[in-house]
Write an enzyme that holds these catalytic residues in place. Sequence first.
Site, PDB file in Angstrom:
ATOM      1  N   GLU A 189       0.850  -1.193   0.000  1.00  0.00           N
ATOM      2  CA  GLU A 189       0.000   0.000   0.000  1.00  0.00           C
ATOM      3  C   GLU A 189       0.885   1.242   0.000  1.00  0.00           C
ATOM      4  O   GLU A 189       1.920   1.288   0.673  1.00  0.00           O
ATOM      5  CB  GLU A 189      -0.884  -0.025   1.252  1.00  0.00           C
ATOM      6  N   LYS A 227      -9.855   0.213  -1.878  1.00  0.00           N
ATOM      7  CA  LYS A 227     -10.166  -0.120  -0.485  1.00  0.00           C
ATOM      8  C   LYS A 227     -11.617   0.226  -0.170  1.00  0.00           C
ATOM      9  O   LYS A 227     -12.067   1.350  -0.401  1.00  0.00           O
ATOM     10  CB  LYS A 227      -9.216   0.640   0.451  1.00  0.00           C
ATOM     11  N   CYS A 245      -4.686  -3.167   4.097  1.00  0.00           N
ATOM     12  CA  CYS A 245      -4.396  -2.720   5.451  1.00  0.00           C
ATOM     13  C   CYS A 245      -5.432  -3.186   6.473  1.00  0.00           C
ATOM     14  O   CYS A 245      -5.635  -4.373   6.647  1.00  0.00           O
ATOM     15  CB  CYS A 245      -4.254  -1.192   5.460  1.00  0.00           C
TER      16      CYS A 245
END
Length: 557
Positions: free
Chosen positions: A310, A372, A423
């Site tokens: 990321e 995301k 994440c």
Amino acid sequence: MPSGSDTTEEAVSGTTPDGPVPPAGTASAAAPARPGRARRLAALARREAPRSGLAVVAGLALGLAFPPYDLWPLSLVSVAALSLLTRGRTARQGAWTGFVFGLPFFLILLKWLHVVGWDAVVGLSIAEAFFLALLGAALAVTSRLPAWPVWTACLWVAEEWARDRLPLGGFPWGRLAFANTGSPLTPLAALGGAPLVTFAVALAGALLAACAATLWGLRKNGSLRRAVPALETFGLAAAVTLAGALVPVPTKADDTVDIAVVQGNVQSPGMDFLGRPMMITDNHATATEKLAADVKAGRAKKPDLVIWPENSSDLDPYKYREAYDRIDEAVKAINVPVLVGALVDHPTKKGYVFNEGIVWDPKKGPGASYTKQHPVPFGEYVPFREQLSKIITRFERVPRNFYPGDHTGVLKVGPARLGDVICFEVAYDEIVHDTVDAGARALVIQTNNATYGRTGQPEQQLAMSKLRAVEHGRAVVTAATSGISAVVAPDGTVTHRIPEFTQGVVSARIPLRDETTLADRVGAAPEWALAIVGLLSCAAAAVIGRRGRTKDEKGQQ
């Protein structure tokens, strides 16, 4: 002069042997009430202090069960302690005990947030501790029911169910399952996911509490025969703890793929990890080009695909030509597809960005991408920004809001169909489950933990990857900007790892699997069922308690 709690005839009639009592509301009448109330509060504090102190110690112990300490048996001991401390108490007393248990637990678990500010640690810990207060109240009212350890375990699942979703999408950190990613209970995740592991941990802990309560009751006139139920309960707790050994964890590969994970590193940990523009992008490109040189020289095997973490591109490659060209050079050098992490400006909404994983082909350039789905409140977007920014100026450090994606992260990267999860999304059951359900044969966790480097947060997140590997029977590749990058086998074993704040490349052959686990097939059903049973146990306790009071009142009449 009567105190504030007097109910004598003189006080009620408004007279005393010395004369009439001043009317209510005057200073002379109000003054005596304060010492009476203060005395009651002081007496209450003295009475509750030992129990509250034990609750604080138990909460700290639960924090030590999680990474980076990894003392998982303390999760069972802490559950047992909270069960004993709330047993036989009122709902209000149980709520207080749950709160003073939860606050130190979250303070030690979330201390990595001190990078943002200790006020953030305290504020979030208080908010999360209120869920433990509700749990404490529920444990107290159900502790008088038959088979109460079962209802205790269900209530732990119900508490996590609520905390994982509320408010603003929830915050799943601190689930009992995440403290047990390397314990005998871990394989249970393949049957019912993280909720089943939590249930088993809580059940074993509550059974230990029941054993202790029985033994305590025998301290004066106990006998060996009367101790048999306690021994049976202890044996049942041990059986629950070891039950995972009987669960098969499928690991057989349908296919394999050779991957390389690049950890480019950052300038320094903390809020200002980015450094100068293009630094992080260049770090990852340079490490990839070194790998390409090693492959060309025969020092390394050429991978089928490469994974960057990321934010591995610190500039939008579609907007900044220098970022596009630098990534493209590195991809062409290794000559295989690379999964690149980048922040991309929203095409129509000014001030919004996408947090994306982009498949970058050496011939075609950037192609398919995953955005995301679950941005972090106050970290990646600011709810009620206009109002809150006037009060908390620190939110100015989040200048743009992340815009959520609307689909799962199944991407074709070279010969592999990978499931991209970015994440903190690894903490959310439904996101990972939906990705596997959509056809992911292995999972990739692209993450940037540079802000929280050397705080314990990267270890906590890696533990979640280990649980997801077992839960879904998939290899999990964690690619982190500054660490910890790792490869986790489908049985939860970490096979490769790059330390924090080290530039490096991990090359590994990972299994690709099509078979699904029972946890994949049942989805969230076990969590919902266990949570509902926990709530129904509270309702049953309330009904039984009301009936008991009614009978007492009739008996007095």
